[in-house]
Design an enzyme around this catalytic site. Structure first.
Site, PDB file in Angstrom:
ATOM      1  N   ASN A   7       0.872  -1.174   0.000  1.00 33.23           N
ATOM      2  CA  ASN A   7       0.000   0.000   0.000  1.00 33.23           C
ATOM      3  C   ASN A   7       0.911   1.226   0.000  1.00 33.23           C
ATOM      4  OD1 ASN A   7      -1.747   2.066   0.532  1.00 33.23           O
ATOM      5  ND2 ASN A   7      -2.628   1.165   2.381  1.00 33.23           N
ATOM      6  N   ARG A  99      -2.695  -2.192  -3.293  1.00 28.40           N
ATOM      7  CA  ARG A  99      -3.870  -1.349  -3.127  1.00 28.40           C
ATOM      8  C   ARG A  99      -3.746  -0.208  -4.136  1.00 28.40           C
ATOM      9  NH1 ARG A  99      -4.753   3.479   0.756  1.00 28.40           N
ATOM     10  NH2 ARG A  99      -6.971   3.801   0.490  1.00 28.40           N
ATOM     11  N   HIS A 189     -12.659   3.513   0.090  1.00 25.19           N
ATOM     12  CA  HIS A 189     -12.714   2.561   1.218  1.00 25.19           C
ATOM     13  C   HIS A 189     -13.442   1.271   0.821  1.00 25.19           C
ATOM     14  CE1 HIS A 189     -12.541   5.961   4.477  1.00 25.19           C
ATOM     15  NE2 HIS A 189     -11.328   5.493   4.212  1.00 25.19           N
ATOM     16  N   ARG A 250     -10.288  16.365   6.589  1.00 24.24           N
ATOM     17  CA  ARG A 250     -11.140  16.742   5.444  1.00 24.24           C
ATOM     18  C   ARG A 250     -12.487  17.235   5.939  1.00 24.24           C
ATOM     19  NH1 ARG A 250     -10.170  11.175   3.106  1.00 24.24           N
ATOM     20  NH2 ARG A 250      -8.077  11.283   2.232  1.00 24.24           N
ATOM     21  N   GLU A 396      -8.202  -4.748   5.352  1.00 27.37           N
ATOM     22  CA  GLU A 396      -8.090  -4.550   3.909  1.00 27.37           C
ATOM     23  C   GLU A 396      -6.966  -5.395   3.313  1.00 27.37           C
ATOM     24  OE1 GLU A 396      -8.937  -0.045   3.108  1.00 27.37           O
ATOM     25  OE2 GLU A 396      -8.363  -0.312   5.190  1.00 27.37           O
TER      26      GLU A 396
END
Ligand code: AMP
Length: 415
Positions: A7, A99, A189, A250, A396
């Site tokens: 990742n 990923r 996600h 964010r 994940e």
């Protein structure tokens, strides 16, 4: 099959080594051999590597790029120092899974990486200018270091949401802008939402088609996903991960006119405004303290800090609004699943997010809720709750490893 899961961020590289095969998956017995992260690639890099069950190895070294970082990791993995008995040489790593953040409309499932796929990921750079180039760096580095003999797969953050209907994914802007530039909601996600939906099915014995739930990923990034018949039908992130919930840094949803207003009032360029919304907003912007929920909860409890409380309350209210909206959209749901660093660990946030939703049939069992922390998995709703509520730690990397195996073996997707 031993799979290296990568990742890559713009200056970071995270990895895990996971052994998986079709039998191990059936028994849920995949094995994690090691994990680690290298940060600040390009300068004096911070290295933290750990074989499962062994002491962590921490170090700092100048690593100029992702190739150098991956090379460092691979040397450590095969060295006797790492203590990973299952991996003695690079030949013991059988595939690499990456990923990849944005797959746009092109990649609706995980794929084996070839030149055409690399071109496709490059084509998506416009939509994810920070993420996809970093993911590609990891792919190039792995290609170079492993050679063409080791297959690699790409697992996209967006692909789980490719089942969204156009009523969910279209913005109400001139349709030709969608046609011309593919401006639409994609969602992110996806690997996390897909994993927890899968674990929910395992915990409850439901079939995929009977899975009607909301999955709520609350970490540094946050998103909600509405799952109908096992498929994503709506999610809160949009063209980019900026839309939707309040996150660490964010803003989530806001009136788009704010952008022009800010440029005008603060004399900012559009790039500066974008940085404010992505990097200086959310929990950090509201509290003026930190993007870290744990620290905000401490500030609120220990010092009754008003702005910390405000940030937490705005955060929780936004989640609550999305739960209401998505329950309306689905016409009710069987369960809500919390995941992500905050969703998995903070009973207080789970409580505040679900408080007052008894009228919708959501009732939390306080004892169960308080018991669910630090990677535990299970139900937190009370016996009488019409909508069940679960905490399921996301994984994940495991899903990336399993998808990689499936792609490489050309096996059907059963999970
Ligand atoms: P993630 O991006 O999934 O790693 O999640 C990171 C977020 O989870 C940060 O805001 C952390 O403060 C938060 N977090 C981790 N543990 C806890 C905890 N015990 N209580 C509240 N927030 C937590």
């Amino acid at each position: 099959m031993n799979i290296l899961v990568l990742n890559c961020g713009s200056s970071s590289l995270k990895f895990q080594i996971i052994e998986t095969d079709l039998n191990l998956i059936d028994q849920n017995a995949d094995k994690q051999y090691a994990k680690g992260v290298i940060e600040r690639i390009g300068s004096e890099s911070l290295i933290a590597l750990q074989a499962t069950g062994k002491h962590p190895f921490k170090h700092a070294a100048p690593l100029r790029d992702h190739r150098a970082a991956l090379d460092y990791i691979l040397r450590w993995i095969v060295s006797s120092e790492s203590g990973i008995d299952a991996i003695r040489s690079l030949g013991d790593i059988h595939a690499v899974g990456h990923r990849v953040v944005h797959g746009a409309e092109k990649f609706t499932r995980s794929v084996v990486i070839d030149d055409e796929v690399i071109d496709g990921i490059e084509d998506c750079i416009d939509l994810a200018p920070l993420h996809n180039p970093a993911n590609l760096k990891g792919i190039y580095a792995a290609r170079e270091l492993f050679g063409p003999g080791i297959p690699q797969a790409a697992v996209f953050d967006t692909s789980f949401h490719s089942t969204m209907p156009e009523t969910s994914y279209l913005y109400a802007i001139p349709y030709q802008l969608y046609r011309r530039h593919k401006i639409r909601r994609y969602g992110f996600h996806g690997t996390s939402h897909r994993y927890v939906a899968y674990r929910y099915r395992q915990l409850t014995g439901k079939q995929r088609e009977e899975t009607n739930i909301l999955t709520v990923h609350l970490g540094n990034g946050c998103s909600v996903c509405a799952v109908r018949n096992g498929n994503s039908v709506d999610t809160s992130m949009g063209l980019t991960p900026l839309e939707g919930l309040v996150m660490g840094t964010r803003s989530g949803d806001l009136d788009p006119s704010i952008l022009e207003y800010l440029m005008h009032k603060e004399g900012m360029s559009i790039t500066e405004v974008d940085a404010v919304l992505n990097k200086q907003s959310g929990l950090l912007g509201l509290s003026g303290l930190t993007n870290d929920m744990r620290d905000l909860l401490d500030e609120e409890r220990e010092h009754q800090d008003r702005r910390a409380r405000l940030a937490i309350e705005v955060f929780c209210l936004r989640v609550k609004k999305y739960l209401g909206a998505y329950l309306a959209e689905l016409g009710g749901a069987d369960a809500i699943v919390f995941t992500g660093g905050i969703g998995e660990n903070s009973s207080l946030i789970r409580k505040r997010v679900t408080e007052g939703l008894e009228f919708l049939g959501i009732e939390i069992d306080e004892k169960q809720n308080n018991a669910m922390t630090g990677g535990t998995e299970g139900e937190i709703s009370s016996k009488g709750s019409r909508i069940r509520v679960f905490v399921i730690p996301t994984n994940e990397e495991l899903l990336i490893a399993r998808d990689t195996l499936r792609c490489v073996k050309n096996a059907p997707r059963r999970w």
